[in-house]
Design an enzyme around this catalytic site. Sequence first.
Site, PDB file in Angstrom:
ATOM      1  N   GLN A 194     -10.237  -6.911  -6.207  1.00  0.00           N
ATOM      2  CA  GLN A 194      -9.637  -5.332  -6.812  1.00  0.00           C
ATOM      3  C   GLN A 194      -8.886  -5.236  -7.873  1.00  0.00           C
ATOM      4  OE1 GLN A 194      -7.152  -6.591  -3.196  1.00  0.00           O
ATOM      5  NE2 GLN A 194      -5.952  -4.678  -3.901  1.00  0.00           N
ATOM      6  N   GLU A 225      -6.776 -10.894  -4.479  1.00  0.00           N
ATOM      7  CA  GLU A 225      -6.433 -12.109  -3.785  1.00  0.00           C
ATOM      8  C   GLU A 225      -7.337 -13.121  -3.698  1.00  0.00           C
ATOM      9  OE1 GLU A 225      -6.034 -10.174   0.120  1.00  0.00           O
ATOM     10  OE2 GLU A 225      -3.877  -9.712  -0.026  1.00  0.00           O
ATOM     11  N   ASP A 229       0.917  -1.286   0.203  1.00  0.00           N
ATOM     12  CA  ASP A 229       0.140  -0.097   0.053  1.00  0.00           C
ATOM     13  C   ASP A 229       0.931   1.126  -0.136  1.00  0.00           C
ATOM     14  OD1 ASP A 229      -1.213  -2.248   1.044  1.00  0.00           O
ATOM     15  OD2 ASP A 229      -2.898  -1.156   1.951  1.00  0.00           O
TER      16      ASP A 229
END
Length: 730
Positions: free
Chosen positions: A584, A469, A328
């Site tokens: 995502q 993921e 991140d």
Amino acid sequence: MKAFTVYEDKYNNKNIVNNGNKFMTGNGYMGFRGTLEEYTKNELVACNISGLYDKQGDSWREPINAPNGLFTTLIVNGNEISLLQLEPVEHMQSIDIKEGIHRRNTIWDTKDGKIIVKAERFISLEDFHLICLKYSLIVDKQCEVVIKTGIDGDVWDINGPHLENYILEDQNGLIKILSTTQELKVPVVVAEICKKSFEAKEVIEKGEKSVIRCIEFKAEPNVEYTIYKYVSVYTGNDETSNAEQDCEANALKAVYIGYEKAYNEHIIQWKYRWDVSDVIIEGNEEDQLAIRYSIYQLQIIAPVHSNKLSIPARGLSGQTYKGAIFWDTEMFMLPFFLHTAPQVALNLVNYRIRTLDGARKKAEYYGFKGAFYAWESQENGEDACSDFNVTDIFTGRPVKTYFKDKQVHISAAVSYAIWETYKFSGDIKLLLRGGAEVILECARFFYSYAYYKEDKDRYEILDVIGPDEYHERVNNNAYTSKMVYHTLDVALQALELLKKGYPKEYLELVSRLNYSVEIANIIKFKEKLYVPGPDKKTLIIEQFDGYEKLEDCSLTEVKSRLLDPKEYWGGGHGVASNTKIIKQADVILMLYLFRNQYSQEVKKANWEYYEPRTEHGSSLSPCIYSLLSCEIGNEKWAYPFFVKTANVDLTGETKQFAGSIYIGGTHPAANGGAWMATILGFAGLNVKVGEITINPNLPKTWTKLSFNVIVRGEKYLINITQKDQKIIKL
Ligand code: BGC
């Protein structure tokens, strides 16, 4: 709504946890949750310390929360007056993000009359160890008051208790709690001095883990009684030979300076921060506040004071996500700091340089060479991610996940960040002092991880997890392979650069790393590395081998298959695992990062294909869809994703609990994503050596967008309206 204030003007105990995030204050050394003075660990009060971790028993390591030096509650005529006991008639909690000041104002109507409490606090940006609180009381009938204030050492922990050997002290008006962490025996010290604007009797009460002052007095109607608390926090991790002495001295210094001066020094630092980082949006007040709020969240967690620390995925809002540093930071937060606070950007990448040995050990553990960075990194780069990182909601059993061993793209993110920082700053020292070594070791890791397929005469990156993921252990994940390619590319560029400009250092590095054979390997590997590309007909880039064959059903359909809302969607038997639904941005992130290498048609086709198939189950996702939309020139697609990203910690509409475990906290990656969407997306800022360009496409309601950037020591002001644009060198 004012453009620099976030507030709530009603009390609702359902918001306690969320407000802890929303009204956060901090200074990079510590973060203080937006809880109120009378709250305790039950309301998740936390003074979260950056970079100090502890392990208790078999549970996972997490950062520690220091004793709460702000604890204050009130007793009027023998009755406790607290939001936890009594509904107020008026209540306001706010955060002034311009000056980093937290305020509350509460009025109770009681049988003893009207009671007003006003409090104001800040975590100093001038003195990183200092917290100040000004707390005032007004009553409208004469009454007997006890203000109980001091240090509450019974702290909130997820997997604690982390502190032991409490020593409680009270000497010459200074109270103090000394403790040590359980695992590494690091001292944690909190000292407090309290000054009053009035005469009162004071007695000290010591509990098992608390030292509390009982300030007793008769309050007269309509007189304001104020206390000033100076709280100092130190740990054995600080650059100090004696944390206890320094802690005490710092509290005394703060008293000497006084509240007003400490306050002014603090707000001057905020002014400096905003002078370079403010983003002005005219025409839409909500968006203006949301972007400033995102910047505020990044500022309060920025490790300005240390080049040894980085930023955890949940900032300093508590212990969730183990206080660990993920990709991140490199991929979502770094751009903000690169453009507005270059020294912080350097500190962030330096953390990865410092933890290279941890990454080497991880690679070795799995039988590879080079540097495999931790998926969840703590102080020395060891991986805090567990092999069983998810709990099955039905059986309560831990589920094997492969985040730690298969999200190899983390090493590519680290190399990417170092190279971006080098390009942006032109600072060769970064490469010479460890940056090049990290990149070379990451490239070496990928070479040892890759498979050479003789029949196809190519290298493939197999058995990985990409950013999505939900699909574990896949082959040829386009994002991962492209990032590996980038690592190889910059490794070769770095070698070339050093060889030409710094031959002595080059030879030293190559010989120390025993890298000469590796160079030939990397050249060959790069030439023959397979990176999935767009399908000739559809232009779609398959996320990984076999993705095309998965069940193509809607997000609603997948949701409807959940037997429990808390069920994990990925892994062995998750509802998304055998479908095309992804968690995502994955291919879309790749297309954004390497936007110059793909046609607009490819970007558009993939956006349209993947967006309906994306859950946006991670707060890292919407900003990337926004950025790629801007790249395609479609501001209409981009805008709602910007709004979602920029408001994530204001609305708090994210998962807060998984079973009984608190997983909430702030979302710095989304905060960084909001800045990227605005500056790199809507303004289309592009900084290259010797050239700054913009390519704006503002949302329709924005009449003006204005911001600064710092490039190699020069400051620029960029003004954009719907009709006009200017880059002004200041
Ligand atoms: C995301 C990861 C992210 C992590 C920490 C996960 O939910 O899938 O990409 O790094 O959260 O924010």
